[in-house]
Design a protein around this motif. Structure first.
Motif, mmCIF file in Angstrom:
data_model
loop_
_atom_site.group_PDB
_atom_site.id
_atom_site.type_symbol
_atom_site.label_atom_id
_atom_site.label_comp_id
_atom_site.label_asym_id
_atom_site.label_seq_id
_atom_site.Cartn_x
_atom_site.Cartn_y
_atom_site.Cartn_z
ATOM 1 N N LEU A 110 3.601 5.548 7.258
ATOM 2 C CA LEU A 110 4.756 6.415 7.043
ATOM 3 C C LEU A 110 5.089 7.197 8.305
ATOM 4 N N THR B 252 1.866 10.618 -9.789
ATOM 5 C CA THR B 252 1.271 9.532 -9.025
ATOM 6 C C THR B 252 -0.062 9.169 -9.669
ATOM 7 N N ASN C 64 -2.908 7.700 -7.680
ATOM 8 C CA ASN C 64 -4.070 7.668 -6.791
ATOM 9 C C ASN C 64 -3.791 8.484 -5.526
ATOM 10 N N THR D 189 -7.673 4.209 2.535
ATOM 11 C CA THR D 189 -6.317 3.794 2.180
ATOM 12 C C THR D 189 -5.287 4.857 2.545
ATOM 13 N N SER D 190 -5.641 6.101 2.276
ATOM 14 C CA SER D 190 -4.715 7.175 2.625
ATOM 15 C C SER D 190 -4.389 7.141 4.114
ATOM 16 N N VAL E 57 -1.834 4.551 4.814
ATOM 17 C CA VAL E 57 -0.513 4.975 4.348
ATOM 18 C C VAL E 57 0.072 6.025 5.275
ATOM 19 N N LEU F 11 0.838 -1.198 0.000
ATOM 20 C CA LEU F 11 0.000 0.000 0.000
ATOM 21 C C LEU F 11 0.874 1.249 0.000
ATOM 22 N N CYS F 12 2.002 1.161 0.700
ATOM 23 C CA CYS F 12 2.916 2.291 0.763
ATOM 24 C C CYS F 12 3.706 2.438 -0.531
ATOM 25 N N SER G 297 -3.400 7.643 -2.460
ATOM 26 C CA SER G 297 -2.291 7.161 -1.639
ATOM 27 C C SER G 297 -0.967 7.676 -2.179
ATOM 28 N N GLY G 298 -0.849 7.659 -3.489
ATOM 29 C CA GLY G 298 0.380 8.133 -4.105
ATOM 30 C C GLY G 298 0.657 9.581 -3.744
ATOM 31 N N ILE H 182 1.752 9.662 -0.103
ATOM 32 C CA ILE H 182 3.116 9.144 0.025
ATOM 33 C C ILE H 182 4.112 10.208 -0.422
ATOM 34 N N GLU I 173 1.987 2.624 -3.370
ATOM 35 C CA GLU I 173 0.975 3.191 -4.260
ATOM 36 C C GLU I 173 0.189 2.113 -5.014
#
Lengths: 212, 212
Positions: free
Chosen positions: A206, B195, B197, A198-199, A202, A162-163, B199-200, B203, A165
């Motif tokens: 992190l 990126t 999405n 999901t965010s 992540v 997931l980290c 999450s990207g 991140i 992307e």
DNA sequence: GAGCAACTAGGTAGAAATACCTGATTTTAA
DNA sequence: TTAAAATCAGGTATTTCTACCTAGTTGCTC
């Protein structure tokens, strides 16, 4: 100053410059230790260690180019008697077990006291181990790294992807499982981390130093 | 070696021995800095700083005897012009605001790169402030990286809320705009950060030190 | 005032994620 | 050898996100 033959030969692989410099400076003051080299990534480590045999290696898990997790088995295959003290910004029971399975001798959080690191080096060299009970105590003392999530190994795999992307579908393909299973794991991770998407997962990972 | 008068006088208060030693070792190599003293707790800090005036103080928040939070106001009252770079294992928006309200000049996570710390010291001394966003800009200019995020103010707002686990709808409500507009901004951000999405995006932001 | 960037926002689609379920097999631990 | 945990995966419904469009408004600069 003792004879070099009697001193424990130590090497450090740690990409964080400040920490590495700190460990170097403090180890150099220890006269029963012989600091052979220090490097900032896994590739450099493998090159250096071939020409400079050591007794104990202090190894960071998260490094650029080649991470600790990857180069640990490689190095251990070359030098089966090498004792390895693994450092990680993140400290948890599952990771501890994972690292010990890889063949590490000891696992410490990055922000351990220097005295603990020193004890660990001497202990793994002389006794071949460093008491897990002691490091557990250290874990409890280190409130900064205390955590209660307790991810399963599978959850950690998913967390890592997931980290990177990855979508659920991509993770499913990478792990050869159904995307529904991945979604199930994600829901459980969200419960454990008290996040809602999901965010959030992540961000949690992190911020807690999982996969930098 | 430059004249001492021209060099920035720096002091360190950090109880974690390894980190302190690392910072000391690295700062000593900087010839435009003059490392005046380093201490491991707040009481020692207050004693030392009375006899050794400095321009910039690197201050850990969590220290024994007297923590950074307690001694920061005391010291700032004695030396109102002192610039203080606060370090903390925890890094979050609320803590940032709290620390800045206390009068700190800058707030950095403990495991920052040394280059960031160095930039911070010079910047707070010369310009009176330092932000991680700025360091990114400068890095971009210096290293000529292909990183051209160049976010607009609105994009930065959205980026920040995305890093707080907000959905497009929630962001829309917070900013009093349509969720379609938010989605448009997100697409632009994804283009800029390469990126694919949410999450990207998150991140990217966290890894590049935007909103830790 | 022409050009430009930023901000705004709608349409339509489809893809992905989330929220509830359910239940199976395997592994681990007590 | 039970019990618990971990892993796997399907159903259904809803929400959210992504992609690819268009296009009006504002504000700034040349």
């Amino acid at each position: 100053m003792r004879n070099n033959e009697e001193r424990i030969r130590v090497a450090i692989a740690e990409d964080h410059q400040i920490l590495r410099q700190g460990i170097v400076a403090l180890l150099e003051d220890e006269e029963n230790l012989n600091l052979v080299f220090d490097v900032g990534d896994g590739l450099e480590l493998i090159e250096k260690i071939k020409e400079n045999p050591v007794d104990v290696l202090i190894l960071d898990l998260n490094m650029p180019k080649m991470d600790g997790e990857t180069c640990l088995p490689i190095i251990l295959k070359l030098y089966p008697n090498l004792k390895i003290v693994v450092l990680s910004a993140y400290f948890s029971e599952p990771i501890l077990n994972f690292v010990l399975e890889l063949g590490a001798t000891c696992f410490l959080p990055k922000l351990s006291d220097f005295s603990v690191l020193l004890d660990a080096i001497v202990s793994v060299h002389q006794k071949g181990f460093y008491s897990i009970e002691e490091s557990k105590k250290e874990k409890r003392l280190n409130l900064e790294l205390e955590m209660k999530e307790n991810f399963t190994p599978r959850e950690l795999e998913i967390l890592k992807l997931l980290c990177e992307e990855k979508t659920s579908k991509e993770i499913a393909e990478a792990l050869f499982i159904s995307h529904r299973t991945v979604e199930g794991h994600k829901l459980r991770i969200m419960e454990k981390t008290k996040t809602t998407n999901t965010s959030g997962i992540v961000i949690f990972a992190l911020r807690n130093g999982y996969f930098r």
